[in-house]
Design a protein around this motif. Sequence first.
Motif, short mmCIF file in Angstrom:
data_model
loop_
_atom_site.label_atom_id
_atom_site.label_comp_id
_atom_site.label_asym_id
_atom_site.label_seq_id
_atom_site.Cartn_x
_atom_site.Cartn_y
_atom_site.Cartn_z
N MET A 53 0.83 -1.21 0.00
CA MET A 53 0.00 0.00 0.00
C MET A 53 0.86 1.26 0.00
O MET A 53 0.53 2.25 -0.66
CB MET A 53 -0.92 -0.01 1.22
CG MET A 53 -1.99 -1.07 1.18
SD MET A 53 -2.94 -1.15 2.71
CE MET A 53 -4.02 -2.54 2.39
N ILE A 54 1.97 1.21 0.72
CA ILE A 54 2.90 2.36 0.73
C ILE A 54 3.45 2.61 -0.66
O ILE A 54 3.56 3.74 -1.12
CB ILE A 54 4.05 2.11 1.74
CG1 ILE A 54 3.51 2.16 3.18
CG2 ILE A 54 5.16 3.14 1.56
CD1 ILE A 54 4.50 1.71 4.23
N LYS A 57 0.72 4.21 -2.76
CA LYS A 57 0.49 5.61 -2.41
C LYS A 57 1.61 6.51 -2.92
O LYS A 57 1.36 7.59 -3.44
CB LYS A 57 0.39 5.75 -0.88
CG LYS A 57 -0.93 5.26 -0.30
CD LYS A 57 -0.95 5.46 1.21
CE LYS A 57 -2.28 4.98 1.81
NZ LYS A 57 -2.28 5.15 3.28
N SER A 58 2.85 6.04 -2.75
CA SER A 58 4.00 6.86 -3.14
C SER A 58 4.34 6.76 -4.62
O SER A 58 5.02 7.64 -5.16
CB SER A 58 5.22 6.46 -2.31
OG SER A 58 5.60 5.11 -2.60
N ARG A 83 -4.86 5.94 -11.43
CA ARG A 83 -5.61 5.18 -10.43
C ARG A 83 -6.76 6.01 -9.88
O ARG A 83 -6.64 7.22 -9.68
CB ARG A 83 -4.67 4.76 -9.30
CG ARG A 83 -5.29 3.76 -8.35
CD ARG A 83 -4.28 3.15 -7.41
NE ARG A 83 -3.72 4.12 -6.49
CZ ARG A 83 -2.48 4.58 -6.57
NH1 ARG A 83 -1.68 4.15 -7.51
NH2 ARG A 83 -2.03 5.47 -5.71
N CYS A 84 -7.89 5.34 -9.65
CA CYS A 84 -9.12 5.90 -9.09
C CYS A 84 -9.96 6.66 -10.12
O CYS A 84 -11.05 7.12 -9.79
CB CYS A 84 -8.84 6.81 -7.89
SG CYS A 84 -8.24 5.89 -6.45
N TRP A 198 -8.56 -2.28 -0.62
CA TRP A 198 -7.89 -1.00 -0.35
C TRP A 198 -8.15 0.00 -1.48
O TRP A 198 -8.41 1.18 -1.23
CB TRP A 198 -6.40 -1.22 -0.17
CG TRP A 198 -5.65 0.06 0.09
CD1 TRP A 198 -5.49 0.69 1.29
CD2 TRP A 198 -4.96 0.85 -0.88
NE1 TRP A 198 -4.75 1.83 1.13
CE2 TRP A 198 -4.40 1.96 -0.19
CE3 TRP A 198 -4.75 0.73 -2.24
CZ2 TRP A 198 -3.66 2.93 -0.83
CZ3 TRP A 198 -4.01 1.70 -2.89
CH2 TRP A 198 -3.47 2.80 -2.20
N GLU A 202 -9.81 3.61 -1.15
CA GLU A 202 -8.99 4.75 -1.57
C GLU A 202 -9.72 5.60 -2.61
O GLU A 202 -9.66 6.82 -2.59
CB GLU A 202 -7.67 4.23 -2.15
CG GLU A 202 -6.66 5.30 -2.53
CD GLU A 202 -5.93 5.87 -1.33
OE1 GLU A 202 -5.14 6.80 -1.53
OE2 GLU A 202 -6.14 5.40 -0.19
N CYS A 203 -10.42 4.92 -3.52
CA CYS A 203 -11.09 5.65 -4.60
C CYS A 203 -12.38 6.32 -4.13
O CYS A 203 -12.93 7.18 -4.83
CB CYS A 203 -11.38 4.71 -5.77
SG CYS A 203 -9.89 4.10 -6.59
#
Length: 205
Positions: A53-54, A57-58, A83-84, A198, A202-203
Amino acid sequence: MEILENLWMLIEVGGPVMIPIFLVSGWLWGLIALKADWVWRTGRDQISLSDAMICLKSGQVSPSNSPRALAINHFMTTDNGTRCQNKDADKLLFDAAIRKQAGAIQKYIPTIIILAAVAPLLGLFGTVSGMVETFKVIGMYGMGNAQAMASGIKEAMITTQAGLLVAIPGIFIGQVLKKKANNIQQDLLVFQRGIVQWLDKECEL
């Protein structure tokens, strides 16, 4: 040098069938060594769900070569930072990344199983060949030439033994590696569900 001499003696006694048995043995154990090394490295190099997940995100690629990390890296490469924007497309891309790793997980396993099954068949072929030679001698000289008969019987027994010596440990280790690979694949599917959940959360943010 002595090992080569002993191998040549076995070929002379066991006949030409010993050559493909040796080739199958070398191929089989080479693949077993490669797959066992991959399984061992995968167990040591596995990234956790939180680490994945890190990375997502990064946007940083994971240095790990585990199936989890490679799937995440492939997903980020194909996602191209979109993404999203489309959750369904993200899920399809990640599913494709997972499927790509699933093929790598099973690599060599079918070949190992097949080679382990071929070895005793080659031994059986050598057995038949040796017994045919024995019957030829009996047909030519009757039961009086014990030395010539022994040569054919020895060829039959040695090829049978060689085939079984290759097959029995090969089948056993092949099944162990297959089970390990299946466990890694199941773990990857669990990992996929975690990442998909996740992505959904997140989206929504």
